[in-house]
Design a protein around this motif. Structure first.
Motif, PDB file in Angstrom:
ATOM      1  N   ARG A 148       0.832  -1.213   0.000  1.00  0.00           N
ATOM      2  CA  ARG A 148       0.000   0.000   0.000  1.00  0.00           C
ATOM      3  C   ARG A 148       0.867   1.263   0.000  1.00  0.00           C
ATOM      4  O   ARG A 148       0.548   2.246  -0.681  1.00  0.00           O
ATOM      5  CB  ARG A 148      -0.928   0.007   1.207  1.00  0.00           C
ATOM      6  CG  ARG A 148      -2.060  -0.975   1.067  1.00  0.00           C
ATOM      7  CD  ARG A 148      -2.974  -0.913   2.255  1.00  0.00           C
ATOM      8  NE  ARG A 148      -4.090  -1.827   2.062  1.00  0.00           N
ATOM      9  CZ  ARG A 148      -4.914  -2.197   3.019  1.00  0.00           C
ATOM     10  NH1 ARG A 148      -4.759  -1.723   4.238  1.00  0.00           N
ATOM     11  NH2 ARG A 148      -5.893  -3.025   2.764  1.00  0.00           N
ATOM     12  N   LEU A 151       2.300   1.685  -3.528  1.00  0.00           N
ATOM     13  CA  LEU A 151       1.284   2.209  -4.449  1.00  0.00           C
ATOM     14  C   LEU A 151       1.008   3.686  -4.194  1.00  0.00           C
ATOM     15  O   LEU A 151       0.873   4.472  -5.134  1.00  0.00           O
ATOM     16  CB  LEU A 151      -0.005   1.399  -4.327  1.00  0.00           C
ATOM     17  CG  LEU A 151       0.055  -0.040  -4.848  1.00  0.00           C
ATOM     18  CD1 LEU A 151      -1.235  -0.779  -4.508  1.00  0.00           C
ATOM     19  CD2 LEU A 151       0.325  -0.064  -6.341  1.00  0.00           C
ATOM     20  N   PHE A 158      -5.149   2.202  -3.261  1.00  0.00           N
ATOM     21  CA  PHE A 158      -5.801   0.905  -3.264  1.00  0.00           C
ATOM     22  C   PHE A 158      -7.109   1.003  -2.494  1.00  0.00           C
ATOM     23  O   PHE A 158      -7.119   1.317  -1.311  1.00  0.00           O
ATOM     24  CB  PHE A 158      -4.873  -0.137  -2.612  1.00  0.00           C
ATOM     25  CG  PHE A 158      -5.402  -1.538  -2.693  1.00  0.00           C
ATOM     26  CD1 PHE A 158      -5.397  -2.228  -3.892  1.00  0.00           C
ATOM     27  CD2 PHE A 158      -5.929  -2.160  -1.570  1.00  0.00           C
ATOM     28  CE1 PHE A 158      -5.886  -3.529  -3.965  1.00  0.00           C
ATOM     29  CE2 PHE A 158      -6.416  -3.452  -1.643  1.00  0.00           C
ATOM     30  CZ  PHE A 158      -6.392  -4.146  -2.833  1.00  0.00           C
TER      31      PHE A 158
END
Length: 160
Positions: A148, A151, A158
């Protein structure tokens, strides 16, 4: 009920060497530090054969219960004591005693009482399974957070 012929043996267990302390039976029995032995099976066997009636104990740690089972197969009692159950005097942090004596000698009076429970093989297997599951859940949570974060650093969010 005490066995007047028993010797109580405390072991400070490590992967290479075991420190040995012995106490006579009775509340006021003398506690003596005998020295160190190698941690291999032959050395433990020689130690056990040198005495007639022994009651062993050692502090629970990363070495597990293999030593306990080995001593019991040689015909003696052995207990594994939780570190929280070993009495320590306040301020008793003297570092000029021999390292093994400092750790093995306080174990021996603990062994004089018969209120020590040691898990059998089934309990030990269940504990190992629970620890492995907890470690896997912790690893999964950490890896999920890493993904996470990766990203998010790249502008992706997410949705979860």
């Amino acid at each position: 009920m005490e066995d007047n012929n028993a010797l109580f043996v405390g072991l400070d267990v490590s992967k290479d060497r075991h420190a040995v302390a012995v106490a006579e039976s009775g509340r006021n029995g003398e506690v003596r530090y005998l020295g160190e032995i190698s941690s291999d099976n032959a050395s433990v066997g020689r130690l056990v054969r040198n005495f007639a009636r022994l009651r062993f104990c050692y502090e629970a740690g990363p070495t597990g219960y293999g030593l306990k089972r080995e001593i019991e197969t040689l015909g003696h009692e052995c207990a594994v004591i939780a570190p929280s159950l070993i009495p320590h005097k306040p301020g008793d942090r003297i570092k000029n005693k021999p390292p093994g004596c400092r750790e093995a000698c306080p174990l021996v009076p603990c062994r004089r009482t018969d209120e020590i429970w040691t898990p059998d093989a089934a309990h030990e297997a269940m504990r190992d399974l629970i620890r492995a599951r907890e470690a896997a859940v912790k690893d999964r949570t950490r890896k999920r957070q890493e993904i996470r974060s990766f990203l998010l650093r790249h502008g992706k969010i997410f949705p979860a």
